[in-house]
Scaffold this motif. Structure first.
Motif, PDB file in Angstrom:
ATOM      1  N   MET A   1       0.838  -1.183   0.000  1.00 45.72           N
ATOM      2  CA  MET A   1       0.000   0.000   0.000  1.00 45.72           C
ATOM      3  C   MET A   1       0.881   1.244   0.000  1.00 45.72           C
ATOM      4  N   GLY A   2       0.630   2.129  -0.952  1.00 48.26           N
ATOM      5  CA  GLY A   2       1.408   3.354  -1.079  1.00 48.26           C
ATOM      6  C   GLY A   2       1.026   4.383  -0.043  1.00 48.26           C
ATOM      7  N   ARG A   3       1.995   5.196   0.317  1.00 40.00           N
ATOM      8  CA  ARG A   3       1.770   6.295   1.248  1.00 40.00           C
ATOM      9  C   ARG A   3       1.677   7.596   0.469  1.00 40.00           C
ATOM     10  N   ILE A   4       1.027   8.571   1.066  1.00 40.62           N
ATOM     11  CA  ILE A   4       1.023   9.929   0.536  1.00 40.62           C
ATOM     12  C   ILE A   4       1.946  10.765   1.403  1.00 40.62           C
ATOM     13  N   LEU A   5       2.847  11.498   0.735  1.00 37.51           N
ATOM     14  CA  LEU A   5       3.729  12.456   1.394  1.00 37.51           C
ATOM     15  C   LEU A   5       3.365  13.808   0.794  1.00 37.51           C
ATOM     16  N   LEU A   6       2.841  14.705   1.593  1.00 41.30           N
ATOM     17  CA  LEU A   6       2.364  15.999   1.114  1.00 41.30           C
ATOM     18  C   LEU A   6       3.405  17.071   1.413  1.00 41.30           C
ATOM     19  N   VAL A   7       3.711  17.887   0.387  1.00 38.92           N
ATOM     20  CA  VAL A   7       4.662  18.983   0.523  1.00 38.92           C
ATOM     21  C   VAL A   7       3.921  20.272   0.198  1.00 38.92           C
ATOM     22  N   THR A   8       3.890  21.177   1.169  1.00 38.97           N
ATOM     23  CA  THR A   8       3.185  22.440   0.982  1.00 38.97           C
ATOM     24  C   THR A   8       4.110  23.611   1.309  1.00 38.97           C
ATOM     25  N   GLY A   9       3.706  24.778   0.888  1.00 40.42           N
ATOM     26  CA  GLY A   9       4.475  25.989   1.155  1.00 40.42           C
ATOM     27  C   GLY A   9       3.982  27.097   0.243  1.00 40.42           C
ATOM     28  N   GLY A  10       4.530  28.261   0.411  1.00 36.49           N
ATOM     29  CA  GLY A  10       4.148  29.399  -0.407  1.00 36.49           C
ATOM     30  C   GLY A  10       4.825  29.373  -1.766  1.00 36.49           C
ATOM     31  N   ALA A  11       4.484  30.355  -2.592  1.00 34.36           N
ATOM     32  CA  ALA A  11       5.100  30.486  -3.906  1.00 34.36           C
ATOM     33  C   ALA A  11       6.605  30.694  -3.739  1.00 34.36           C
ATOM     34  N   ARG A  12       7.368  29.973  -4.554  1.00 31.33           N
ATOM     35  CA  ARG A  12       8.831  30.077  -4.564  1.00 31.33           C
ATOM     36  C   ARG A  12       9.461  29.747  -3.208  1.00 31.33           C
ATOM     37  N   SER A  13       8.811  28.873  -2.461  1.00 34.22           N
ATOM     38  CA  SER A  13       9.339  28.477  -1.152  1.00 34.22           C
ATOM     39  C   SER A  13      10.382  27.372  -1.259  1.00 34.22           C
ATOM     40  N   GLY A  14      10.449  26.701  -2.412  1.00 29.93           N
ATOM     41  CA  GLY A  14      11.358  25.570  -2.576  1.00 29.93           C
ATOM     42  C   GLY A  14      10.667  24.232  -2.446  1.00 29.93           C
ATOM     43  N   LYS A  15       9.337  24.250  -2.439  1.00 29.90           N
ATOM     44  CA  LYS A  15       8.593  23.006  -2.212  1.00 29.90           C
ATOM     45  C   LYS A  15       8.775  21.988  -3.337  1.00 29.90           C
ATOM     46  N   SER A  16       8.796  22.425  -4.587  1.00 28.13           N
ATOM     47  CA  SER A  16       8.975  21.470  -5.693  1.00 28.13           C
ATOM     48  C   SER A  16      10.364  20.841  -5.658  1.00 28.13           C
ATOM     49  N   SER A  17      11.379  21.642  -5.393  1.00 27.76           N
ATOM     50  CA  SER A  17      12.745  21.101  -5.303  1.00 27.76           C
ATOM     51  C   SER A  17      12.854  20.089  -4.171  1.00 27.76           C
ATOM     52  N   PHE A  18      12.259  20.416  -3.028  1.00 24.74           N
ATOM     53  CA  PHE A  18      12.275  19.473  -1.910  1.00 24.74           C
ATOM     54  C   PHE A  18      11.513  18.203  -2.269  1.00 24.74           C
ATOM     55  N   ALA A  19      10.345  18.348  -2.902  1.00 22.95           N
ATOM     56  CA  ALA A  19       9.550  17.171  -3.293  1.00 22.95           C
ATOM     57  C   ALA A  19      10.331  16.288  -4.265  1.00 22.95           C
ATOM     58  N   GLU A  20      11.078  16.907  -5.166  1.00 21.22           N
ATOM     59  CA  GLU A  20      11.895  16.133  -6.106  1.00 21.22           C
ATOM     60  C   GLU A  20      12.984  15.354  -5.379  1.00 21.22           C
ATOM     61  N   ARG A  21      13.616  15.961  -4.390  1.00 22.11           N
ATOM     62  CA  ARG A  21      14.623  15.241  -3.598  1.00 22.11           C
ATOM     63  C   ARG A  21      13.976  14.109  -2.808  1.00 22.11           C
ATOM     64  N   LEU A  22      12.801  14.372  -2.270  1.00 23.59           N
ATOM     65  CA  LEU A  22      12.089  13.364  -1.485  1.00 23.59           C
ATOM     66  C   LEU A  22      11.734  12.146  -2.342  1.00 23.59           C
ATOM     67  N   VAL A  23      11.163  12.379  -3.512  1.00 19.47           N
ATOM     68  CA  VAL A  23      10.758  11.266  -4.378  1.00 19.47           C
ATOM     69  C   VAL A  23      11.969  10.549  -4.958  1.00 19.47           C
ATOM     70  N   ALA A  24      13.067  11.265  -5.197  1.00 22.04           N
ATOM     71  CA  ALA A  24      14.273  10.629  -5.728  1.00 22.04           C
ATOM     72  C   ALA A  24      14.805   9.574  -4.763  1.00 22.04           C
ATOM     73  N   GLY A  25      14.551   9.760  -3.479  1.00 23.05           N
ATOM     74  CA  GLY A  25      14.983   8.796  -2.478  1.00 23.05           C
ATOM     75  C   GLY A  25      14.177   7.506  -2.474  1.00 23.05           C
ATOM     76  N   LEU A  26      13.115   7.463  -3.252  1.00 22.17           N
ATOM     77  CA  LEU A  26      12.270   6.269  -3.295  1.00 22.17           C
ATOM     78  C   LEU A  26      12.769   5.224  -4.290  1.00 22.17           C
ATOM     79  N   GLY A  27      13.662   5.616  -5.188  1.00 18.67           N
ATOM     80  CA  GLY A  27      14.198   4.695  -6.188  1.00 18.67           C
ATOM     81  C   GLY A  27      14.394   5.392  -7.509  1.00 18.67           C
ATOM     82  N   PRO A  28      14.936   4.672  -8.501  1.00 25.60           N
ATOM     83  CA  PRO A  28      15.267   5.311  -9.781  1.00 25.60           C
ATOM     84  C   PRO A  28      14.095   5.484 -10.746  1.00 25.60           C
ATOM     85  N   ASP A  29      13.054   4.677 -10.604  1.00 29.76           N
ATOM     86  CA  ASP A  29      11.943   4.698 -11.566  1.00 29.76           C
ATOM     87  C   ASP A  29      10.825   5.588 -11.026  1.00 29.76           C
ATOM     88  N   ILE A  30      10.812   6.835 -11.487  1.00 26.62           N
ATOM     89  CA  ILE A  30       9.886   7.842 -10.968  1.00 26.62           C
ATOM     90  C   ILE A  30       8.931   8.294 -12.070  1.00 26.62           C
TER      91      ILE A  30
END
Length: 186
Positions: A1-30
């Motif tokens: 069963m998959g989990r949901i990891l939610l990343v929130t923040g304001g505009a230009r807060s760095g949330k997408s970059s952080f989310a990309e680092r977070l998902v990259a840690g799950l494996g190579p096939d994204i």
């Protein structure tokens, strides 16, 4: 069963970059699930910038209206899913409805929000049935002034309820402020 990891923040807060680092840690096939539409030159540039900052090996799926279908289809085969972003999805769903935003009827607004929430529930269900974890990005839009237009107020309120639902379903929630992620759940 998959989990949901939610990343929130304001505009230009760095949330997408952080989310990309977070998902990259799950494996190579994204599977990267994009909700944005390139409707003007600025969005074309933003989309291009997002593409440049993520690994070329990731599989991009453009799903501006029904990202739940991509989650359901890709969640059994990949290591991780990244949905960017829920607030753009909310906007897409709002604008797909016929509403006189200058004089919206309350009943009609409830129908619009219901249409948004149907897809949010489908995302939650697809993520739960997935073997891969879903990292979902969203904007925190409720910390500013009360918007002056009925459309903007509706968007703020609807996006807030979307975020509450996703946070309730999430195993982990992160708030990104000035590029610094703070875990607020999990």
């Amino acid at each position: 069963m998959g989990r949901i990891l939610l990343v929130t923040g304001g505009a230009r807060s760095g949330k997408s970059s952080f989310a990309e680092r977070l998902v990259a840690g799950l494996g190579p096939d994204i599977a990267y699930i994009a909700t944005a539409r390139a409707l003007d030159e600025e969005m074309v540039e933003r989309i291009a910038q997002h593409r440049l900052q993520r690994p070329a090996a990731w599989h991009t799926h453009e799903a501006p209206d029904f990202p739940s279908q991509v989650i359901a289809g890709q969640g059994q085969r990949c290591d991780g899913l990244l949905l960017d972003c829920l607030t753009v999805l909310t906007t897409n769903k709002m604008l797909a409805q016929a509403v006189d935003w200058d004089h919206p009827a309350m009943a009609r607004l409830k129908e619009v929000e219901a249409a948004v929430m149907v897809e949010i529930e489908a995302i939650v269900a697809a993520a739960a049935a997935s073997r891969a974890d879903l990292v979902a990005v969203t904007n925190e839009v409720g910390c500013g002034i009360v918007p002056g237009s009925s459309m903007a107020r509706f968007f703020r309120d609807c996006a807030g309820r979307v975020n509450q639902r996703m946070a309730a379903a999430a195993a982990e929630v992160y708030l990104v402020v000035s590029g610094i992620p703070v875990r607020i759940k999990g």
